[in-house]
Motif scaffolding. Structure first.
Motif, mmCIF file in Angstrom:
data_model
loop_
_atom_site.group_PDB
_atom_site.id
_atom_site.type_symbol
_atom_site.label_atom_id
_atom_site.label_comp_id
_atom_site.label_asym_id
_atom_site.label_seq_id
_atom_site.Cartn_x
_atom_site.Cartn_y
_atom_site.Cartn_z
ATOM 1 N N LEU A 116 0.799 -1.222 0.000
ATOM 2 C CA LEU A 116 0.000 0.000 0.000
ATOM 3 C C LEU A 116 0.834 1.274 0.000
ATOM 4 O O LEU A 116 0.287 2.369 -0.065
ATOM 5 C CB LEU A 116 -0.939 -0.006 1.214
ATOM 6 N N ASP A 117 2.169 1.158 0.053
ATOM 7 C CA ASP A 117 3.000 2.348 0.197
ATOM 8 C C ASP A 117 2.938 3.286 -1.000
ATOM 9 O O ASP A 117 3.225 4.462 -0.861
ATOM 10 C CB ASP A 117 4.459 1.993 0.524
ATOM 11 N N ARG A 118 2.560 2.805 -2.155
ATOM 12 C CA ARG A 118 2.450 3.676 -3.334
ATOM 13 C C ARG A 118 1.003 4.088 -3.612
ATOM 14 O O ARG A 118 0.710 4.666 -4.649
ATOM 15 C CB ARG A 118 3.010 2.964 -4.577
ATOM 16 N N HIS A 119 0.112 3.797 -2.686
ATOM 17 C CA HIS A 119 -1.296 4.148 -2.889
ATOM 18 C C HIS A 119 -1.455 5.666 -2.804
ATOM 19 O O HIS A 119 -1.001 6.292 -1.851
ATOM 20 C CB HIS A 119 -2.179 3.464 -1.843
ATOM 21 N N PRO A 120 -2.084 6.291 -3.792
ATOM 22 C CA PRO A 120 -2.189 7.753 -3.810
ATOM 23 C C PRO A 120 -2.946 8.329 -2.603
ATOM 24 O O PRO A 120 -2.697 9.461 -2.214
ATOM 25 C CB PRO A 120 -2.918 8.056 -5.122
#
Length: 179
Positions: A118-122
């Protein structure tokens, strides 16, 4: 172990904005959610619909929608009919979500472990500082429903671990956050 990522589509309207945010602290954290979908011994098995979202501690409503897995292949968007069976998610913003949503919508998963990076979830880039609960809800057609909650704080200042064990629709879930 099957590793699944939240899809990032280059045609998404937030893709250009994301490039400018790549150096901010929101993207520096590693946020991983592992969830186990148990194989149930029932006569009529359907893959569960699953929703994952964040709620700010003590405040109603979803602070961020992270994932919703449902039957995307039904004609005329028929898979959305069963989404309201995830009652808490539906009330906390699911009914207002325009589906399918880029970076959020995905197909149902087979029994076993699924991993969401989830670290790249906007949605995390604009998340205000504070204490949150990551909520996972699962429901099955002709089956049950279950909700599990994991505490977390944002932005990430130190490593965080949280675990919960489901009883029927969900198995073990584990949230791992590293700065």
């Amino acid at each position: 172990m099957k590793k699944l990522s939240v899809p990032l589509r280059t045609g998404a309207p937030w893709a250009l904005g994301m490039l400018g945010l790549a150096g901010t602290s929101a993207w520096a954290a590693e946020v991983q959610l592992k969830l186990d979908l148990p194989r149930l011994n029932v006569a009529e098995y359907h893959r569960p619909y699953v929703a994952v979202w964040l709620e700010k501690a003590g405040e109603p409503g979803a602070a961020a929608q992270l994932a919703v897995w449902y039957d995307l292949k039904k004609p005329n968007n028929g898979g959305t009919k069963w989404l309201r069976d995830m009652r808490q998610w539906w009330r906390q913003g699911g009914r207002a979500l325009s589906l399918p949503a880029d970076g959020v919508s995905g197909a149902t998963r087979a029994p076993g472990e699924a991993v969401l990076q989830l670290d790249r979830h906007p949605a995390l880039a604009s998340l205000p500082a504070g204490n949150y609960e990551l909520v996972v809800e699962a429901a099955r057609e002709a089956g049950g429903r279950e909700v599990l909650r994991l505490p977390m704080s944002w932005p990430v200042k130190a490593a965080q671990q949280a675990k919960a064990q489901g009883e029927h629709e969900l198995g073990a879930i584990q949230l791992s956050i590293k700065p």
